[in-house]
Structures are given as structure tokens and as C-alpha cells.
Design an enzyme around this catalytic site. Structure first.
Site, PDB file in Angstrom:
ATOM      1  N   GLU A 120       0.830  -1.216   0.000  1.00  0.00           N
ATOM      2  CA  GLU A 120       0.000   0.000   0.000  1.00  0.00           C
ATOM      3  C   GLU A 120       0.866   1.268   0.000  1.00  0.00           C
ATOM      4  O   GLU A 120       0.450   2.321   0.471  1.00  0.00           O
ATOM      5  CB  GLU A 120      -0.952   0.016   1.207  1.00  0.00           C
ATOM      6  CG  GLU A 120      -1.913  -1.154   1.291  1.00  0.00           C
ATOM      7  CD  GLU A 120      -3.046  -1.142   0.248  1.00  0.00           C
ATOM      8  OE1 GLU A 120      -3.056  -0.241  -0.617  1.00  0.00           O
ATOM      9  OE2 GLU A 120      -3.884  -2.054   0.311  1.00  0.00           O
ATOM     10  N   HIS A 143      -2.608   1.570   8.436  1.00  0.00           N
ATOM     11  CA  HIS A 143      -3.741   0.892   7.804  1.00  0.00           C
ATOM     12  C   HIS A 143      -3.877  -0.447   8.507  1.00  0.00           C
ATOM     13  O   HIS A 143      -2.886  -1.160   8.701  1.00  0.00           O
ATOM     14  CB  HIS A 143      -3.480   0.700   6.309  1.00  0.00           C
ATOM     15  CG  HIS A 143      -4.327  -0.379   5.708  1.00  0.00           C
ATOM     16  ND1 HIS A 143      -5.709  -0.300   5.684  1.00  0.00           N
ATOM     17  CD2 HIS A 143      -4.008  -1.578   5.163  1.00  0.00           C
ATOM     18  CE1 HIS A 143      -6.186  -1.407   5.126  1.00  0.00           C
ATOM     19  NE2 HIS A 143      -5.180  -2.201   4.800  1.00  0.00           N
ATOM     20  N   HIS A 145      -7.051  -3.760   9.853  1.00  0.00           N
ATOM     21  CA  HIS A 145      -8.308  -4.441   9.515  1.00  0.00           C
ATOM     22  C   HIS A 145      -9.152  -4.694  10.768  1.00  0.00           C
ATOM     23  O   HIS A 145      -9.328  -5.855  11.153  1.00  0.00           O
ATOM     24  CB  HIS A 145      -8.005  -5.776   8.821  1.00  0.00           C
ATOM     25  CG  HIS A 145      -7.184  -5.696   7.566  1.00  0.00           C
ATOM     26  ND1 HIS A 145      -6.512  -6.787   7.018  1.00  0.00           N
ATOM     27  CD2 HIS A 145      -6.921  -4.654   6.726  1.00  0.00           C
ATOM     28  CE1 HIS A 145      -5.884  -6.421   5.911  1.00  0.00           C
ATOM     29  NE2 HIS A 145      -6.094  -5.133   5.712  1.00  0.00           N
ATOM     30  N   HIS A 215     -12.748  -3.602   3.631  1.00  0.00           N
ATOM     31  CA  HIS A 215     -11.312  -3.891   3.669  1.00  0.00           C
ATOM     32  C   HIS A 215     -10.678  -3.474   5.003  1.00  0.00           C
ATOM     33  O   HIS A 215     -10.163  -4.317   5.719  1.00  0.00           O
ATOM     34  CB  HIS A 215     -10.613  -3.210   2.476  1.00  0.00           C
ATOM     35  CG  HIS A 215      -9.136  -3.397   2.442  1.00  0.00           C
ATOM     36  ND1 HIS A 215      -8.355  -3.080   1.365  1.00  0.00           N
ATOM     37  CD2 HIS A 215      -8.259  -3.866   3.367  1.00  0.00           C
ATOM     38  CE1 HIS A 215      -7.095  -3.351   1.622  1.00  0.00           C
ATOM     39  NE2 HIS A 215      -7.009  -3.822   2.848  1.00  0.00           N
TER      40      HIS A 215
HETATM   41  O1  2HA Z   1      -0.408  -5.218   3.594  1.00  0.00           O
HETATM   42  O2  2HA Z   1      -3.420  -4.917   4.394  1.00  0.00           O
HETATM   43  O3  2HA Z   1      -4.129  -3.745   2.151  1.00  0.00           O
HETATM   44  C1  2HA Z   1      -1.544  -5.972   3.547  1.00  0.00           C
HETATM   45  C2  2HA Z   1      -2.735  -5.132   3.431  1.00  0.00           C
HETATM   46  C3  2HA Z   1      -3.060  -4.577   2.116  1.00  0.00           C
HETATM   47 ZN    ZN Z   2      -5.363  -4.096   4.014  1.00  0.00          ZN
END
Ligand code: 2HA
Ligand code: ZN
Length: 268
Positions: A120, A143, A145, A215
Site C-alpha cells: 500500500e 492501515h 483491519h 477492507h
Molecule cells: O499489507 O493490508 O491492504 C496488507 C494489506 C493490504
Molecule cells: Zn489491508
């Protein structure tokens, strides 16, 4: 053994230790399966002449987009395909320091190991480019999840502007106080794409945290701890919503008046 760039640089080392600490939290929270998520930190302020002279230890890689405000800047980047839980213990084995080249469209790795940065990278460097351009003083981007927040993006109703923001704010007063700008929404885009990067910075004009539909989440802040805190606060609010729902009722939420009172009291 090879000398680390962190040796005799306590301020830089402290920044990387914060990254490792946050990486551990992401894993413990269940937000970072396998290689999921990424962290980048602008470390240019810690760079001295010796670092500027350090040779590249990789070929020049394209960013995929141009980042005119980042010419000659330096970043710590999590490595692609590396595990957050490994980074928590060994940040310099699972990430690297990169230098943005003068074309503002490519970078080289300079230390400690030739660990290729996150997939990313386009989104991350676009976010940093915007933060520098705007003079926000923000240095970090994460970032990840988060289960609860990602689940909420599977409901089309929550994807309308500020619906999720208002719902999460109304779950517990701290959310309004500590995530005062709320939560932007980026409609589903291919992971790692430049389209995703562009849509992310568009939302960051207005917010410090954005959801990537189905995502994950992206957050920016003065340092990695504060970027993480915003996601943590939002996730807590999502947990309260989810817990009330699973008890079989719709949570009432604080009222509009109670939120306005909070806004005045905290000068939000
Ligand atoms: O690096 O989360 O969006 C792995 C991720 C890609
Ligand atoms: Zn991701």
C-alpha cells in the site's frame, strides 16, 4: 553483525519503538491477520548528514504515483508480506528506511535490510505527501483491519456520508471528544491501487480516519500512537453498538443535544 541505522540515534530509535509497540497492539486486537495492515512514519526530521550519504541497498522502485512534497524525505515502512506480530519484536527486520528520490516518483531502501515496503506504498506516501503539503505536522499513517469497523462497512446504510460517524459518536462521549472529525468513507477499490490512494487522500481533506469499504481503516496523526488511538476509540464505539445489538436491542445513543453540549465543552 551489521550496524543498525538506529544505533546512536535515540530519537529515531524511540520512533521505531513506538511503531513496534503499536504493531503489537494491532496483532493483539485481532486486526492484523498474517501480513494484514501497514505502518509508515516520516522520519526525515531525524536524518543527519551520515544518513543522507548512505548508499541505496535496493534498486529504485516506482511509487505508482507522484509525491512532489516528499522529495528527499525518509520513511520507515513496514515490509510487504511481513507479519505485524513479527514487526512488533523485530521492526528493522520486518520493515526498512527508504529515501524518496528527486523524481518524486520512486524510492530506494537505505537501511537496515533490503525489505521491500508495503504493497500500500502508493496510498501511504500519498497520505504523507498531503500531510506535508498542508503543513499538518502529521508524521504517521496506519492501515489495519479492525473486525467491527470493517463489518459495519458491509451495510450500505452506513456508507452514506457521516452516518457511521454520528452513530459511533453517539455510543460513548469519548468518541466525539477524541475523534472529533469523524470517519470518512472510501467506496470499495482494489487493494494497493492508485485509485484507492487517490480516493483516500480526497477523504483525508476532511477526516483523520477513513474506512476502506469491506477492507479496513486508514488513520493519520502526529505520531503512530495517536493514529492508532483514533482507530481504537472508533473500534470501542463499534463494540458498544455491536454488544447492544447482540443483547437484542437497538442502542438509543446519546442525543443530538448531548453531543452539542460536548462539542461546546471540549471546543471541538
Ligand atoms: O499489507 O493490508 O491492504 C496488507 C494489506 C493490504
Ligand atoms: Zn489491508
Amino acid at each position: 553483525m551489521m550496524k543498525s541505522i538506529l544505533e546512536n540515534r535515540p530519537a529515531l530509535k524511540a520512533e521505531i519503538e513506538k511503531v513496534a509497540e503499536v504493531a503489537g497492539y494491532l496483532w493483539q486486537k485481532g486486526w492484523a491477520e498474517r501480513n494484514g495492515g501497514n505502518i509508515t512514519v516520516n522520519v526525515t526530521e531525524y536524518v543527519d548528514d551520515e544518513i543522507r550519504q548512505m548508499p541505496a541497498i535496493s534498486e529504485a522502485y516506482p511509487i505508482g504515483t507522484t509525491v512532489p512534497a516528499l522529495k528527499g524525505c525518509y520513511f520507515y515502512c513496514k515490509g510487504t508480506n511481513r507479519r505485524m506480530r513479527d514487526l512488533a519484536r523485530w521492526p528493522m527486520e520486518n520493515g526498512s528506511i527508504v529515501r524518496i528520490l528527486d523524481d518524486c516518483a520512486s524510492y530506494v531502501i537505505i537501511a537496515d535490510n533490503p525489505v521491500k515496503p508495503t504493497s500500500e506504498i502508493a496510498a501511504h506516501l500519498s497520505m504523507h505527501n498531503q500531510m506535508v503539503e498542508k503543513g499538518k505536522g502529521y508524521k504517521a499513517a496506519v492501515h489495519t483491519h479492525p473486525i467491527d469497523l470493517v463489518a459495519m462497512t458491509h451495510n450500505p446504510k452506513f456508507l452514506e456520508k457521516d452516518v457511521l460517524t454520528n452513530l459511533l459518536w453517539s455510543m460513548i462521549p469519548e468518541t466525539r471528544a477524541f475523534c472529533p472529525k469523524g470517519l470518512g468513507i472510501v467506496p470499495y477499490k482494489m487493494p494497493s491501487s492508485v485509485e484507492l490512494a487517490d480516493a483516500t487522500i480526497e477523504q483525508l481533506e476532511e477526516y483523520d480516519v477513513v474506512m476502506w469499504e469491506k477492507h479496513g481503516v486508514c488513520a493519520v496523526g502526529p505520531d503512530i500512537m495517536e493514529a492508532f488511538d483514533q482507530v481504537d476509540v472508533l473500534s470501542k464505539a463499534a463494540q458498544i453498538y455491536l454488544t447492544a445489538k447482540s443483547m437484542g436491542f437497538e442502542p438509543t445513543g446519546t442525543t443530538q443535544e448531548q453531543m452539542l453540549e460536548l462539542q461546546r465543552a471540549f471546543n471541538l
